[in-house]
Enzyme design. Structure first.
Site, mmCIF file in Angstrom:
data_model
loop_
_atom_site.group_PDB
_atom_site.id
_atom_site.type_symbol
_atom_site.label_atom_id
_atom_site.label_comp_id
_atom_site.label_asym_id
_atom_site.label_seq_id
_atom_site.Cartn_x
_atom_site.Cartn_y
_atom_site.Cartn_z
ATOM 1 N N GLU A 175 -13.254 0.669 -18.842
ATOM 2 C CA GLU A 175 -12.056 0.466 -19.654
ATOM 3 C C GLU A 175 -12.024 -0.900 -20.338
ATOM 4 O OE1 GLU A 175 -8.599 1.161 -17.223
ATOM 5 O OE2 GLU A 175 -9.009 3.291 -17.060
ATOM 6 N N GLU B 126 -12.189 9.015 -14.116
ATOM 7 C CA GLU B 126 -11.025 8.694 -13.269
ATOM 8 C C GLU B 126 -9.889 9.618 -13.660
ATOM 9 O OE1 GLU B 126 -9.481 4.651 -13.171
ATOM 10 O OE2 GLU B 126 -11.520 3.837 -13.143
#
Ligand code: BG6
Length: 457
Positions: A164, A360
């Site tokens: 991220e 995720e």
């Protein structure tokens, strides 16, 4: 019964800083998290800092047995840059031994390691020189990446560079959630550009040394949804798409920074400093696969009273509070499984159906002890429902041809979460902070085992 493709990866994700513990020991140098906690412990939920986290440094062998117990065939975690190369140059032999044993044991147990290199944990020595703002960060990261490929390349076949990247950019340079917690759009874009080039040069190093396996990146991308079809709302959606989706996905997968993004940055005087050869390197070193972290959708509307040049993202798009949303009240995040289908279609139709996986997905819940039965097991049916709903949408996408090869939850054992400390719990195993981080299986772990054994549900 929804059945998933053969050899589908069923597993979980975590990161070094959130699980390892021994943060000030065994030769590791400080990260921004260690330092920030030293400077401002009051910022952290219940003053829970990064020092001990879930003590995986000591418990990894038993944890791997626990992974097997719940049917995990893969696991993503990260290497701590500050542990492997405490001063950025010198190899920490103890760290090498730790990670080698960790990865060897994962392989021996049939749990495929997917190893990431950066999960928000900037070494302090580099932060003192400007962190991702400094161009030195690009070469320093590429050196670290190459070192990791050389030290662990015989044990790891699936690598990712960043988790991220948008988060350390936004949280550190726009929204104040991560150190250095400043608000400066121009710096944020420069930090983003250096991060992108650090990624690209790491892929280049991977290919040049002919490391075995594949390399990718983990992005928190989700299709954006505009409030309406009005021109203003659609313009806002376009800006959001460019900044939060295409900014990394396009260069990483397609090898180009979109022209429209460059135009937008020019319009707002946000063009970063670049180097000769960057464009060619971006073109030559796309990734082999993508990981997508998905928790919540992004809803946008036209900005209110925007200024030009933009001072922050809300001058380009504002967040839209959809009245029909379902919410996870603990984390404050919208629950919208349909977006996972839209992601699957986006990867198929706009990113040449590159192999990708859900890296995720999960539900953080506070005070989970409320759901403990007499035997001590947390009855987290809400988590099972959450996974079922998301997997149903993912399955639709795969059925329509999207090239998804796995589903990883966040996370395996409850872990430490930045400023939120241990408030919200995500794990298949509960971690008891009062009792030396003891792990106890939750009901969702039993369900996950069936899911993995049946390759579906
Ligand atoms: C992801 C991050 O964005 O979300 C993790 O990769 C993080 O590091 C996870 O822990 C869950 O979010 P949070 O803030 O509730 O821990």
């Amino acid at each position: 019964m929804l059945t998933f493709p053969n050899n589908f990866l069923w597993g979980s994700a975590a990161s070094a800083p959130q699980t390892e513990g021994h943060s000030l020991l065994n030769g590791k140098s400080l990260t921004t998290w260690d330092k920030w906690f030293e400077l401002n412990p009051e910022k952290f939920n219940e003053k829970q800092g990064p020092k001990d986290t879930s003590n995986v440094y000591e418990f990894y062998a038993d944890d791997i047995k626990r992974m097997k117990e719940i049917g995990m065939n893969s696991y993503r975690t990260s290497i701590s840059w500050a542990r492997l190369l405490p001063d950025g140059k010198t190899l920490n032999k103890e760290a090498v031994a730790f990670y080698r044993d960790y990865f060897e044991k994962l392989n021996e147990s049939g749990v495929k390691p997917i190893i990431n290199l950066f999960h928000f944990d900037m070494p302090w020595w580099l932060m003192e020189k400007g962190g991702w703002e400094a161009s030195e960060s690009v070469t320093a990261f590429a050196f670290y990446a190459k070192t990791a490929f050389e030290e662990f390349g015989d044990l790891v076949e699936e690598w990712t560079t960043f988790n991220e990247p948008l988060v350390h950019i936004e949280c550190g340079y726009l929204y104040g959630f991560h150190y250095p917690a400043i608000v400066d759009f121009k710096k944020a874009i420069q930090v983003g550009y250096h991060t992108l080039m650090a990624h690209v040069l790491s892929v280049k190093a991977f290919k040049e040394i002919k490391a075995k396996g594949r390399i990718g990146i983990i992005l928190n991308v989700t299709p954006t949804y505009a409030r309406s079809d009005s021109n203003e709302d659609q313009q806002a959606k376009k800006a959001a798409d460019l900044l939060v989706i295409k900014s990394f996905l396009d260069p990483c997968v397609l090898g180009t920074i979109p022209n429209e993004l460059i135009e937008l940055l020019k319009e707002h005087d946000l063009i970063p400093v670049t180097k000769t050869g960057d464009k060619e390197n971006i073109e030559m070193y796309p990734v082999d696969f993508i990981g997508i972290n998905y928790y919540q959708p992004m809803r946008v509307k036209a900005p209110e009273n925007p200024v030009k040049p933009a001072v922050t993202t809300t001058d380009l798009f504002a967040s839209y509070d959809w009245p029909d949303k379902r919410i996870n009240p603990y984390r404050g995040w919208e629950i919208y499984p349909e977006a996972l289908y839209d992601v699957a279609m986006m990867m198929k139709n706009e990113y040449h159906n590159i192999p990708w996986f859900v890296s995720e997905n999960g539900m953080g819940v506070a005070e989970e002890e409320r759901f403990m039965d007499e035997s001590g097991m947390i009855q987290d049916d809400y988590r099972i429902d959450f996974m079922k709903e998301h997997l149903t949408q993912l399955h639709r996408g795969i059925d329509e041809g999207s090239n998804c090869f796995g589903y990883h939850t966040w996370t395996f054992v409850d872990c430490w979460s930045w400023l939120n400390g241990y408030r919200n719990r995500y794990g298949f195993y509960r971690v008891d902070l009062e009792n030396n981080f003891e792990r106890t299986l939750k009901k969702s772990g039993i369900w996950f085992k069936e899911l993995s054994q049946n390759n579906g549900f």
